[in-house]
Write a protein that holds these residues in place. Structure first.
Motif, PDB file in Angstrom:
ATOM      1  N   ALA A  67       0.831  -1.209   0.000  1.00  0.00           N
ATOM      2  CA  ALA A  67       0.000   0.000   0.000  1.00  0.00           C
ATOM      3  C   ALA A  67       0.863   1.255   0.000  1.00  0.00           C
ATOM      4  O   ALA A  67       0.574   2.212  -0.731  1.00  0.00           O
ATOM      5  N   GLU A  68       1.932   1.261   0.783  1.00  0.00           N
ATOM      6  CA  GLU A  68       2.842   2.407   0.804  1.00  0.00           C
ATOM      7  C   GLU A  68       3.469   2.625  -0.576  1.00  0.00           C
ATOM      8  O   GLU A  68       3.609   3.765  -1.024  1.00  0.00           O
ATOM      9  N   MET A  87       3.845   5.693  -5.558  1.00  0.00           N
ATOM     10  CA  MET A  87       3.877   5.703  -7.017  1.00  0.00           C
ATOM     11  C   MET A  87       2.752   6.545  -7.614  1.00  0.00           C
ATOM     12  O   MET A  87       2.905   7.105  -8.692  1.00  0.00           O
ATOM     13  N   ARG A  88       1.654   6.664  -6.918  1.00  0.00           N
ATOM     14  CA  ARG A  88       0.553   7.502  -7.404  1.00  0.00           C
ATOM     15  C   ARG A  88       0.941   8.980  -7.434  1.00  0.00           C
ATOM     16  O   ARG A  88       0.329   9.765  -8.143  1.00  0.00           O
ATOM     17  N   VAL A  93      -5.249   0.087  -1.032  1.00  0.00           N
ATOM     18  CA  VAL A  93      -5.095   1.430  -0.471  1.00  0.00           C
ATOM     19  C   VAL A  93      -6.223   1.717   0.514  1.00  0.00           C
ATOM     20  O   VAL A  93      -5.992   2.314   1.576  1.00  0.00           O
ATOM     21  N   ALA A  94      -7.419   1.271   0.207  1.00  0.00           N
ATOM     22  CA  ALA A  94      -8.553   1.481   1.114  1.00  0.00           C
ATOM     23  C   ALA A  94      -8.318   0.771   2.449  1.00  0.00           C
ATOM     24  O   ALA A  94      -8.605   1.332   3.516  1.00  0.00           O
ATOM     25  N   ASN A  95      -7.778  -0.435   2.410  1.00  0.00           N
ATOM     26  CA  ASN A  95      -7.459  -1.158   3.650  1.00  0.00           C
ATOM     27  C   ASN A  95      -6.417  -0.404   4.470  1.00  0.00           C
ATOM     28  O   ASN A  95      -6.515  -0.328   5.691  1.00  0.00           O
ATOM     29  N   TYR A  96      -5.430   0.136   3.790  1.00  0.00           N
ATOM     30  CA  TYR A  96      -4.397   0.924   4.467  1.00  0.00           C
ATOM     31  C   TYR A  96      -5.011   2.169   5.124  1.00  0.00           C
ATOM     32  O   TYR A  96      -4.731   2.474   6.277  1.00  0.00           O
ATOM     33  N   HIS A  97      -5.864   2.862   4.379  1.00  0.00           N
ATOM     34  CA  HIS A  97      -6.499   4.065   4.924  1.00  0.00           C
ATOM     35  C   HIS A  97      -7.422   3.732   6.101  1.00  0.00           C
ATOM     36  O   HIS A  97      -7.484   4.491   7.074  1.00  0.00           O
ATOM     37  N   ARG A  98      -8.102   2.593   6.032  1.00  0.00           N
ATOM     38  CA  ARG A  98      -8.933   2.174   7.166  1.00  0.00           C
ATOM     39  C   ARG A  98      -8.073   1.898   8.394  1.00  0.00           C
ATOM     40  O   ARG A  98      -8.434   2.279   9.513  1.00  0.00           O
ATOM     41  N   SER A 139       3.243   5.910 -13.706  1.00  0.00           N
ATOM     42  CA  SER A 139       2.452   5.653 -12.508  1.00  0.00           C
ATOM     43  C   SER A 139       1.001   5.308 -12.815  1.00  0.00           C
ATOM     44  O   SER A 139       0.221   5.069 -11.893  1.00  0.00           O
ATOM     45  N   ALA A 140       0.634   5.251 -14.080  1.00  0.00           N
ATOM     46  CA  ALA A 140      -0.761   4.984 -14.452  1.00  0.00           C
ATOM     47  C   ALA A 140      -1.255   3.647 -13.916  1.00  0.00           C
ATOM     48  O   ALA A 140      -2.392   3.540 -13.448  1.00  0.00           O
ATOM     49  N   SER A 141      -0.434   2.628 -13.952  1.00  0.00           N
ATOM     50  CA  SER A 141      -0.875   1.309 -13.486  1.00  0.00           C
ATOM     51  C   SER A 141      -1.140   1.299 -11.978  1.00  0.00           C
ATOM     52  O   SER A 141      -1.880   0.456 -11.480  1.00  0.00           O
ATOM     53  N   PHE A 142      -0.561   2.243 -11.242  1.00  0.00           N
ATOM     54  CA  PHE A 142      -0.789   2.319  -9.804  1.00  0.00           C
ATOM     55  C   PHE A 142      -2.061   3.093  -9.465  1.00  0.00           C
ATOM     56  O   PHE A 142      -2.481   3.132  -8.322  1.00  0.00           O
ATOM     57  N   ARG A 143      -2.646   3.718 -10.473  1.00  0.00           N
ATOM     58  CA  ARG A 143      -3.882   4.464 -10.263  1.00  0.00           C
ATOM     59  C   ARG A 143      -5.109   3.657 -10.669  1.00  0.00           C
ATOM     60  O   ARG A 143      -6.222   4.142 -10.563  1.00  0.00           O
TER      61      ARG A 143
END
Length: 111
Positions: free
Chosen positions: A70-71, A76-77, A96-101, A84-88
């Motif tokens: 996630a980091e 990369m975003r 990323v949502a799990n990390y933010h939670r 960085s398109a593939s990371f978006r």
């Protein structure tokens, strides 16, 4: 008597296995998180304790491997351009949502 000792030994083993899972983050990764958190929130003893609490809470929710992934995606975003398109893409959104939670939970519990 032997059965009680066996049950106690299993309880200790299960407890240490759980603690081991929470402690799969290397010390330098925890320290990096705390340094950045303190740089953002203040260089005080209170922030040291809150930031340490936060990374411990994150570690109890996410495996170290998921944390690193996630980091990496978040870093990369930030890179402009096609690289960085593939990371978006939507394939990384759950990670990323799990990390933010995990971070939100840590903030609620620690700050």
């Amino acid at each position: 008597m032997i059965r009680a000792a066996l049950v106690a030994a299993l309880a200790v083993w299960a407890g240490s296995a759980g603690a081991q899972a929470v402690n799969d983050y290397p010390t330098n990764a925890r320290a990096d998180y705390v340094f950045v958190c303190m740089a953002t929130n203040g260089q005080t003893r209170e922030m040291l304790e809150k930031c340490s609490c936060a990374i411990d809470q994150i570690a109890s929710v996410l495996s170290y491997d998921d944390y690193v992934k996630a980091e990496t995606v978040l870093a990369m975003r930030q890179v402009p351009g096609e690289r960085s398109a593939s990371f978006r893409n939507t394939g990384t959104n759950d990670m990323v949502a799990n990390y933010h939670r995990a971070e939100a939970e840590a903030e609620i519990l620690c700050f």
